[in-house]
Design a protein around this motif. Sequence first.
Motif, PDB file in Angstrom:
ATOM      1  N   ASN A  73      22.001  33.459  45.019  1.00 37.13           N
ATOM      2  CA  ASN A  73      23.139  33.735  44.138  1.00 37.13           C
ATOM      3  C   ASN A  73      22.972  33.026  42.800  1.00 37.13           C
ATOM      4  OD1 ASN A  73      23.896  34.686  46.653  1.00 37.13           O
ATOM      5  ND2 ASN A  73      26.026  34.110  46.434  1.00 37.13           N
ATOM      6  N   ASN A  76      20.600  34.970  40.781  1.00 34.51           N
ATOM      7  CA  ASN A  76      21.245  36.178  40.237  1.00 34.51           C
ATOM      8  C   ASN A  76      21.994  35.884  38.949  1.00 34.51           C
ATOM      9  OD1 ASN A  76      20.350  37.822  42.300  1.00 34.51           O
ATOM     10  ND2 ASN A  76      22.252  37.725  43.475  1.00 34.51           N
ATOM     11  N   TYR A 177      33.781  36.874  40.478  1.00 27.33           N
ATOM     12  CA  TYR A 177      32.733  37.889  40.495  1.00 27.33           C
ATOM     13  C   TYR A 177      31.712  37.531  41.575  1.00 27.33           C
ATOM     14  CZ  TYR A 177      34.947  38.473  35.965  1.00 27.33           C
ATOM     15  OH  TYR A 177      35.876  38.632  34.963  1.00 27.33           O
ATOM     16  N   ASN A 178      31.354  38.483  42.391  1.00 22.29           N
ATOM     17  CA  ASN A 178      30.476  38.250  43.530  1.00 22.29           C
ATOM     18  C   ASN A 178      29.042  38.016  43.062  1.00 22.29           C
ATOM     19  OD1 ASN A 178      29.045  38.209  45.898  1.00 22.29           O
ATOM     20  ND2 ASN A 178      29.840  40.151  46.664  1.00 22.29           N
ATOM     21  N   SER A 181      26.136  40.074  44.371  1.00 27.08           N
ATOM     22  CA  SER A 181      26.019  41.480  43.986  1.00 27.08           C
ATOM     23  C   SER A 181      25.455  41.578  42.564  1.00 27.08           C
ATOM     24  CB  SER A 181      27.390  42.166  44.045  1.00 27.08           C
ATOM     25  OG  SER A 181      27.347  43.436  43.436  1.00 27.08           O
ATOM     26  N   SER A 183      24.812  44.200  40.874  1.00 24.74           N
ATOM     27  CA  SER A 183      25.517  45.215  40.088  1.00 24.74           C
ATOM     28  C   SER A 183      26.825  44.688  39.522  1.00 24.74           C
ATOM     29  CB  SER A 183      25.773  46.461  40.954  1.00 24.74           C
ATOM     30  OG  SER A 183      26.601  46.150  42.067  1.00 24.74           O
ATOM     31  N   GLU A 184      27.557  43.882  40.300  1.00 25.59           N
ATOM     32  CA  GLU A 184      28.824  43.342  39.804  1.00 25.59           C
ATOM     33  C   GLU A 184      28.596  42.289  38.722  1.00 25.59           C
ATOM     34  OE1 GLU A 184      32.708  41.027  41.638  1.00 25.59           O
ATOM     35  OE2 GLU A 184      31.946  42.828  42.628  1.00 25.59           O
TER      36      GLU A 184
END
Length: 216
Positions: A73, A76, A177-178, A181, A183-184
Motif C-alpha cells: 500500500n 502504491n 482512499y483505499n 486500490s 485505480s482509486e
Amino acid sequence: MKKKFVLGVLFILPLVAYLFFASGVNHFSKLPVLETKIGDITRFSEPSDSISLKNHITILGFMGNNLDVTKGNIFNINQKIYNYFHNFSDFQMLMLMPNGTQNLVAKTMKELDGLTNTHKWKFIYAEPSEIRSFFKTLNSPYALDAYLHTPQVFIIDKNGALRGRDDDDEVGKLYGYNSGSVSEINGKMKDDVKVILAEYRLALKKYNDSKIKISE
C-alpha cells in the motif's frame, strides 16, 4: 510564423496548468471538509522531529505493525501520489505507526529510496491505545484492524481538517482512499489532491494580489 508560435505557447501553457489542477470532477471547487479538527499529532513526536499537520497538506496513513504485508500500500501511494506531488513545498506524507516498527519502516524506506527521494515521508511512533484514540478523531466509518492498520489514507488540510468527498458516486461521503486500490488512488485521490492544491494556490494568489493593491 514566429508570432503564431508565441501565441500558441501563450495559449497552451495556461491550458496545461488548468488541466493539471482541474482535471477532476470537482473543477476548482473546494474539497469538502468532513471533520473540522482532528487530533493533535505533535503530542506523539519528539520536539526534534518538528512534525506537524499545521501549514501542510498531509496524506495521513495507518500502516500497522505487519508492514511486511501492508508495504504494498505504501508503494502504491508512493508511486501514484507522492511521486506526483512531492515537489510542492507544503506537501507531506505522514504515517502513524506502532512503537516497535522502527526497523520495519527503515527497511521499507530503504527499498523506496531506490525509486524516489523519500525526504517528505514522515513517520511518528506511538502506543496502540494512543493510535486508536487518535484515529477516532477522524470520525470516519472505518476501523483499525488488530494490527493497527487500515488501507484507507486521508487528506488533511493546513488547518488540521479532514477533507474528502460528500457526494461520491459510489459511497456518498468519501472520508478516505483505499491505498490497496491502484485505480482509486490514481483516480479519485489524485484528483482530489489536485483540487486542494489548486484551492490553496488560488487563495495565495488572491492574498498576494490584495497586498499589491494595498501597497499601491
